[in-house]
Motif scaffolding. Structure first.
Motif, PDB file in Angstrom:
ATOM      1  N   TYR A  82       0.846  -1.185   0.000  1.00  0.00           N
ATOM      2  CA  TYR A  82       0.000   0.000   0.000  1.00  0.00           C
ATOM      3  C   TYR A  82       0.891   1.247   0.000  1.00  0.00           C
ATOM      4  O   TYR A  82       1.805   1.360   0.829  1.00  0.00           O
ATOM      5  N   ARG A  83       0.608   2.174  -0.910  1.00  0.00           N
ATOM      6  CA  ARG A  83       1.354   3.432  -0.875  1.00  0.00           C
ATOM      7  C   ARG A  83       0.567   4.406  -0.011  1.00  0.00           C
ATOM      8  O   ARG A  83      -0.451   4.971  -0.439  1.00  0.00           O
ATOM      9  N   THR A  84       1.047   4.611   1.205  1.00  0.00           N
ATOM     10  CA  THR A  84       0.322   5.441   2.173  1.00  0.00           C
ATOM     11  C   THR A  84       0.799   6.883   2.184  1.00  0.00           C
ATOM     12  O   THR A  84       0.238   7.713   2.903  1.00  0.00           O
ATOM     13  N   GLY A  85       1.831   7.206   1.405  1.00  0.00           N
ATOM     14  CA  GLY A  85       2.326   8.577   1.285  1.00  0.00           C
ATOM     15  C   GLY A  85       3.327   8.635   0.149  1.00  0.00           C
ATOM     16  O   GLY A  85       3.736   7.609  -0.400  1.00  0.00           O
ATOM     17  N   GLU A  86       3.735   9.838  -0.219  1.00  0.00           N
ATOM     18  CA  GLU A  86       4.702   9.972  -1.307  1.00  0.00           C
ATOM     19  C   GLU A  86       5.996   9.236  -0.992  1.00  0.00           C
ATOM     20  O   GLU A  86       6.643   8.681  -1.891  1.00  0.00           O
ATOM     21  N   ASP A  87       6.371   9.199   0.274  1.00  0.00           N
ATOM     22  CA  ASP A  87       7.623   8.549   0.665  1.00  0.00           C
ATOM     23  C   ASP A  87       7.382   7.470   1.715  1.00  0.00           C
ATOM     24  O   ASP A  87       8.220   7.226   2.576  1.00  0.00           O
ATOM     25  N   ARG A  88       6.224   6.791   1.618  1.00  0.00           N
ATOM     26  CA  ARG A  88       5.868   5.836   2.666  1.00  0.00           C
ATOM     27  C   ARG A  88       5.022   4.699   2.081  1.00  0.00           C
ATOM     28  O   ARG A  88       4.027   4.947   1.402  1.00  0.00           O
ATOM     29  N   TYR A  89       5.426   3.465   2.362  1.00  0.00           N
ATOM     30  CA  TYR A  89       4.720   2.278   1.886  1.00  0.00           C
ATOM     31  C   TYR A  89       4.495   1.314   3.048  1.00  0.00           C
ATOM     32  O   TYR A  89       5.359   1.176   3.932  1.00  0.00           O
ATOM     33  N   LEU A  90       3.366   0.627   3.010  1.00  0.00           N
ATOM     34  CA  LEU A  90       3.073  -0.450   3.944  1.00  0.00           C
ATOM     35  C   LEU A  90       3.134  -1.763   3.173  1.00  0.00           C
ATOM     36  O   LEU A  90       2.357  -1.982   2.245  1.00  0.00           O
ATOM     37  N   VAL A  91       4.062  -2.628   3.548  1.00  0.00           N
ATOM     38  CA  VAL A  91       4.254  -3.922   2.895  1.00  0.00           C
ATOM     39  C   VAL A  91       3.654  -4.999   3.797  1.00  0.00           C
ATOM     40  O   VAL A  91       4.068  -5.152   4.951  1.00  0.00           O
ATOM     41  N   VAL A  92       2.676  -5.732   3.279  1.00  0.00           N
ATOM     42  CA  VAL A  92       2.021  -6.783   4.061  1.00  0.00           C
ATOM     43  C   VAL A  92       2.479  -8.135   3.537  1.00  0.00           C
ATOM     44  O   VAL A  92       2.285  -8.461   2.356  1.00  0.00           O
ATOM     45  N   ALA A  93       3.091  -8.911   4.431  1.00  0.00           N
ATOM     46  CA  ALA A  93       3.687 -10.196   4.080  1.00  0.00           C
ATOM     47  C   ALA A  93       2.996 -11.327   4.828  1.00  0.00           C
ATOM     48  O   ALA A  93       2.271 -11.098   5.810  1.00  0.00           O
ATOM     49  N   ASN A  94       3.237 -12.544   4.379  1.00  0.00           N
ATOM     50  CA  ASN A  94       2.707 -13.707   5.068  1.00  0.00           C
ATOM     51  C   ASN A  94       3.385 -13.885   6.422  1.00  0.00           C
ATOM     52  O   ASN A  94       4.573 -13.589   6.589  1.00  0.00           O
ATOM     53  N   ALA A  95       2.629 -14.409   7.377  1.00  0.00           N
ATOM     54  CA  ALA A  95       3.114 -14.516   8.750  1.00  0.00           C
ATOM     55  C   ALA A  95       4.416 -15.300   8.853  1.00  0.00           C
ATOM     56  O   ALA A  95       5.345 -14.908   9.562  1.00  0.00           O
ATOM     57  N   ALA A  96       4.496 -16.418   8.126  1.00  0.00           N
ATOM     58  CA  ALA A  96       5.681 -17.271   8.213  1.00  0.00           C
ATOM     59  C   ALA A  96       6.919 -16.597   7.630  1.00  0.00           C
ATOM     60  O   ALA A  96       8.044 -17.024   7.918  1.00  0.00           O
ATOM     61  N   ASN A  97       6.727 -15.555   6.836  1.00  0.00           N
ATOM     62  CA  ASN A  97       7.853 -14.908   6.151  1.00  0.00           C
ATOM     63  C   ASN A  97       8.174 -13.528   6.708  1.00  0.00           C
ATOM     64  O   ASN A  97       8.876 -12.745   6.057  1.00  0.00           O
ATOM     65  N   VAL A 139      13.643   0.612   6.695  1.00  0.00           N
ATOM     66  CA  VAL A 139      12.646  -0.430   6.873  1.00  0.00           C
ATOM     67  C   VAL A 139      12.328  -0.571   8.349  1.00  0.00           C
ATOM     68  O   VAL A 139      13.244  -0.647   9.173  1.00  0.00           O
ATOM     69  N   GLN A 140      11.040  -0.583   8.671  1.00  0.00           N
ATOM     70  CA  GLN A 140      10.600  -0.736  10.054  1.00  0.00           C
ATOM     71  C   GLN A 140       9.561  -1.850  10.132  1.00  0.00           C
ATOM     72  O   GLN A 140       8.533  -1.779   9.454  1.00  0.00           O
ATOM     73  N   ASP A 141       9.828  -2.845  10.952  1.00  0.00           N
ATOM     74  CA  ASP A 141       8.876  -3.931  11.159  1.00  0.00           C
ATOM     75  C   ASP A 141       7.863  -3.483  12.207  1.00  0.00           C
ATOM     76  O   ASP A 141       8.177  -3.363  13.388  1.00  0.00           O
ATOM     77  N   GLU A 142       6.624  -3.235  11.767  1.00  0.00           N
ATOM     78  CA  GLU A 142       5.577  -2.719  12.646  1.00  0.00           C
ATOM     79  C   GLU A 142       4.520  -3.781  12.981  1.00  0.00           C
ATOM     80  O   GLU A 142       3.433  -3.453  13.449  1.00  0.00           O
ATOM     81  N   THR A 143       4.849  -5.051  12.752  1.00  0.00           N
ATOM     82  CA  THR A 143       3.870  -6.123  12.924  1.00  0.00           C
ATOM     83  C   THR A 143       3.232  -6.119  14.301  1.00  0.00           C
ATOM     84  O   THR A 143       2.013  -6.324  14.439  1.00  0.00           O
ATOM     85  N   ASP A 144       4.023  -5.902  15.330  1.00  0.00           N
ATOM     86  CA  ASP A 144       3.488  -5.958  16.687  1.00  0.00           C
ATOM     87  C   ASP A 144       2.590  -4.772  17.019  1.00  0.00           C
ATOM     88  O   ASP A 144       1.858  -4.819  18.020  1.00  0.00           O
ATOM     89  N   ASP A 145       2.626  -3.737  16.207  1.00  0.00           N
ATOM     90  CA  ASP A 145       1.854  -2.524  16.484  1.00  0.00           C
ATOM     91  C   ASP A 145       0.662  -2.341  15.555  1.00  0.00           C
ATOM     92  O   ASP A 145      -0.066  -1.348  15.677  1.00  0.00           O
ATOM     93  N   ILE A 146       0.473  -3.271  14.621  1.00  0.00           N
ATOM     94  CA  ILE A 146      -0.633  -3.168  13.664  1.00  0.00           C
ATOM     95  C   ILE A 146      -1.427  -4.465  13.684  1.00  0.00           C
ATOM     96  O   ILE A 146      -0.868  -5.543  13.507  1.00  0.00           O
ATOM     97  N   GLY A 147      -2.716  -4.350  13.917  1.00  0.00           N
ATOM     98  CA  GLY A 147      -3.609  -5.502  13.850  1.00  0.00           C
ATOM     99  C   GLY A 147      -4.418  -5.463  12.570  1.00  0.00           C
ATOM    100  O   GLY A 147      -4.526  -4.418  11.906  1.00  0.00           O
ATOM    101  N   LEU A 148      -5.001  -6.608  12.205  1.00  0.00           N
ATOM    102  CA  LEU A 148      -5.714  -6.695  10.925  1.00  0.00           C
ATOM    103  C   LEU A 148      -6.900  -7.636  11.041  1.00  0.00           C
ATOM    104  O   LEU A 148      -6.761  -8.774  11.488  1.00  0.00           O
TER     105      LEU A 148
END
Length: 379
Positions: free
Chosen positions: A105-120, A139-148
């Protein structure tokens, strides 16, 4: 040593109260079913289902050169994706094999959210960190701070439009404005919103072959949001749905699953994803030479197989042409929607169109090769 105890979802107590059965999946304890696989599957096809996807990995790539960095890191041309839109793409290795499939997801001009499979999660984060070196990006891993959570099915939009508490996150931060934006939202686009004063990213994406939405929010917000969604949608047929239904839904829709149709030795073309390979992408990227070579077509190709009766081929079962093994099943099940067995399998190219059978524990199950997907929702 890593903790062997499966990690509970932020919605674990909600699932327990709903009578869910659980399974360990990629280090998480996730609901596999509630009322039953068939009921949940049919609910998504006919009305709507609510899924907990908190196990998915969310990784941010940001900085002035984030677009250029992702162009070099991934198969797709992410710099061409407009803000507010998303793209399905692949993370390849140097040999053209698939390390993971992603939604970006391109959430800003200089910002992307990359959603990957849990095992990877770690694989994708590590590859991205290595591949952004030399670019003004991080690169910032935000998995623990984002729910879905995801609401999927033909009545998903109708239900979401009725959920109280949503407001647009723009110059007109009202509930009425949110409903207008949601009604206009097209596939693979998203909007920023607030629910009960908390930010939520609402995306028209999913993995079931149905219309639907995925909602990204703080993990602590999910139990309340889940409860309101269920209260709002119950009268319209909304049910909680587990991983078992999610798997049969995506199989009917011909959607590949990492570790089954997608592996580190499978090229996009072999997996029926040749359309994702950009022929005119200006920037170089990992795996480019491999996927643009004639060898990328591979010796085997992914096909759809269907059979009669009730017995289904499962992942790992051999595919036979006469007495010769010519392939292997990657995913298979008795299709709840179609009422007969279906499977995806990698088959030798010279065997496509031949009389085939699946070896089901020593018994030959005759199958017919059919185009993918097996099921496609009505427009």
């Amino acid at each position: 040593m890593p903790d062997p105890t499966p990690k509970p979802s932020p919605l674990h107590d909600v699932h327990v109260a709903a009578g869910a059965a659980f399974t360990e999946f990629a280090g998480w304890s996730m609901p596999v079913r509630y009322s039953g696989d068939l009921a949940e599957h049919h609910a998504v096809r006919r009305a709507a289902g609510l899924f907990d996807l908190s196990h998915m990995a969310e990784i941010l790539v940001l900085g002035p050169a984030a677009a250029e960095a992702l162009d070099a890191a991934l198969l797709g041309e992410l710099s061409a994706v407009a803000v507010g839109r998303a793209k399905y793409t692949l993370l390849l290795n140097a040999d053209g094999g698939v390390e993971d499939d992603l939604v970006v997801y391109r959430t800003g001009e200089d910002r992307y959210l990359v959603v990957a499979n849990a095992a990877n999660r770690e694989v994708v984060a590590d590859h991205l960190r290595q591949r952004v070196v030399g670019f003004d990006a991080e690169v910032q891993d935000e998995t623990d701070d984002i729910g879905l959570i995801a609401i999927q099915g033909p009545r998903a939009q109708e239900i979401l439009l009725e959920v109280p508490g949503f407001a647009a996150d723009d110059d007109d931060p009202t509930e009425a404005r949110f409903r207008v934006l949601l009604a206009e939202l097209r596939n693979y686009r998203f909007l920023r919103a607030n629910w009960d004063g908390h930010p939520v990213l609402v995306a028209r994406t999913g993995y079931t072959g149905e219309d639907g939405f995925e909602l990204y929010a703080a993990p602590a917000l999910l139990p309340r949001l889940w409860a309101v969604l269920m209260d709002t949608g119950r009268g319209s047929g909304l049910v909680p749905a587990g991983l078992a239904a999610r798997d049969t839904l995506r199989l009917e829709a011909g959607m590949p699953l990492y570790g089954h149709e997608l592996t580190t030795t499978t090229t996009p073309q072999q997996a029926g994803l040749g359309r994702l390979v950009p022929r005119a992408k200006a920037s170089d990227y990992v795996g480019r030479a491999a996927v643009l070579s004639p060898e990328a077509e591979g010796a085997r190709v992914l096909v759809g197989l269907q059979a009669e009766g009730r017995r289904a081929g499962r992942a790992g079962y051999p595919v036979l042409a006469g007495d010769r093994e010519v392939g292997v099943v990657t995913s298979g099940a008795l299709s709840p929607t179609l009422g007969h067995p279906i499977a995806m399998a990698f088959v030798d190219r010279d065997a496509v169109g031949a009389e085939l059978a699946i070896d089901v524990r020593g018994t030959r199950l005759p199958v017919t090769t059919v185009p993918l997907p097996f099921y496609s929702r009505k427009a």
